[in-house]
Scaffold this active site. Structure first.
Site, mmCIF file in Angstrom:
data_model
loop_
_atom_site.group_PDB
_atom_site.id
_atom_site.type_symbol
_atom_site.label_atom_id
_atom_site.label_comp_id
_atom_site.label_asym_id
_atom_site.label_seq_id
_atom_site.Cartn_x
_atom_site.Cartn_y
_atom_site.Cartn_z
ATOM 1 N N LYS A 4 0.869 -1.176 0.000
ATOM 2 C CA LYS A 4 0.000 0.000 0.000
ATOM 3 C C LYS A 4 0.906 1.226 0.000
ATOM 4 C CE LYS A 4 -4.165 1.953 0.441
ATOM 5 N NZ LYS A 4 -5.311 1.695 -0.428
ATOM 6 N N THR A 32 -4.348 6.454 3.675
ATOM 7 C CA THR A 32 -4.902 7.698 4.204
ATOM 8 C C THR A 32 -6.121 7.413 5.084
ATOM 9 O OG1 THR A 32 -6.383 8.063 2.321
ATOM 10 C CG2 THR A 32 -4.143 8.937 2.138
ATOM 11 N N ASP A 68 -5.441 -0.896 5.223
ATOM 12 C CA ASP A 68 -5.903 -1.820 4.186
ATOM 13 C C ASP A 68 -5.069 -3.092 4.124
ATOM 14 O OD1 ASP A 68 -7.891 -0.046 3.521
ATOM 15 O OD2 ASP A 68 -6.831 0.804 1.801
ATOM 16 N N GLY A 111 -16.084 -5.070 -7.877
ATOM 17 C CA GLY A 111 -15.647 -5.167 -6.492
ATOM 18 C C GLY A 111 -16.716 -5.502 -5.484
ATOM 19 N N SER A 112 -17.983 -5.311 -5.834
ATOM 20 C CA SER A 112 -19.074 -5.613 -4.904
ATOM 21 C C SER A 112 -20.322 -5.934 -5.720
ATOM 22 C CB SER A 112 -19.316 -4.429 -3.963
ATOM 23 O OG SER A 112 -20.344 -4.728 -3.036
#
Length: 228
Positions: free
Chosen positions: A37, A41, A50, A171-172
């Site tokens: 990563k 942020t 993440d 992604g979803s």
């Protein structure tokens, strides 16, 4: 592809969960995996970011690395400037990815937000880092309305940088997809000029880690090591 960059068409669309699915699938094939990563942020120093979420879902065998962390949930360049901290440069990202690739079968570099989000005040982006690394960029997209335009714009930007993309992952993917989402499955390849390579189910990040690891290969196409 020893190094694969992962970007999104926007933020909060399942990029981290997609990265975890890629990592879990590779680990299940006895491949060594690192997740990088470049700029985290919106997370305080003591909070999991993440990469920690990828490790939680994919397994402790993942090597996690961050180059910088900024407390405010903003674009990396803005967050760095407001925090009075140095930004992350594309050269640093490419170098870190290369070092990890020397000791891992697969390195996943997860960007922040979309492809052209700025990392520094000179306007450097994830695309600049991917070009320096000579690595492909996987695009994670949302499922429904507005996704085709975002995918097409991201693909156009990748081509302008001379960067290859293996394809698109949703992604979803909703449990009850609407008409736009269902149509997008056919339209994504044309918009992107690249194949659809997977659908991560909505809520996959909430699965028990063991179940996530078992199911992950079924969400991805063979080009990404999956079985879908």
């Amino acid at each position: 592809m020893p190094v694969l960059f992962v970007t999104g068409t926007c933020t909060e669309i399942g990029k981290t969960v997609t990265t975890a699915a890629l990592a879990a699938t590779a680990l299940g094939q006895d491949r060594s995996v690192a997740v990088l990563k470049p700029a985290q942020t919106g997370v305080a120093a003591h909070e999991p970011g993440d990469t920690a979420e990828v490790v939680r879902l994919a397994g402790p065998g993942v090597t996690a690395a961050e180059l910088a962390r900024y407390p405010e949930p903003l674009a990396p360049a803005t967050a760095a400037r407001r925090a009075g901290l140095p930004p992350v440069r594309p050269e640093e990202i490419a170098e870190a990815a290369a070092k990890l690739a020397a000791s891992h079968d697969l390195v996943l570099v997860e960007g922040a937000g979309g492809l052209l989000v700025r990392f520094d005040d000179e306007g450097s982006t994830l695309a600049d880092a991917a070009r320096l690394a000579e690595s492909p960029v996987l695009v994670v997209a949302q499922a429904g309305l507005g996704a085709l335009n975002a995918v097409a714009l991201t693909a156009l930007a990748l081509r302008s940088y001379g960067i290859e993309s293996p394809g698109i992952v949703v992604g979803s993917w909703p449990a009850r997809p609407g008409l736009a989402a269902r149509c997008n499955l056919d339209d994504f390849p044309e918009a992107a000029g690249a194949p659809l390579l997977g659908r991560i189910p909505e809520g996959a990040g909430g699965l028990p880690p063991e179940e996530f690891r078992t199911r992950a290969p079924g969400w991805l196409a063979p080009a990404l090591g999956g079985t879908a």
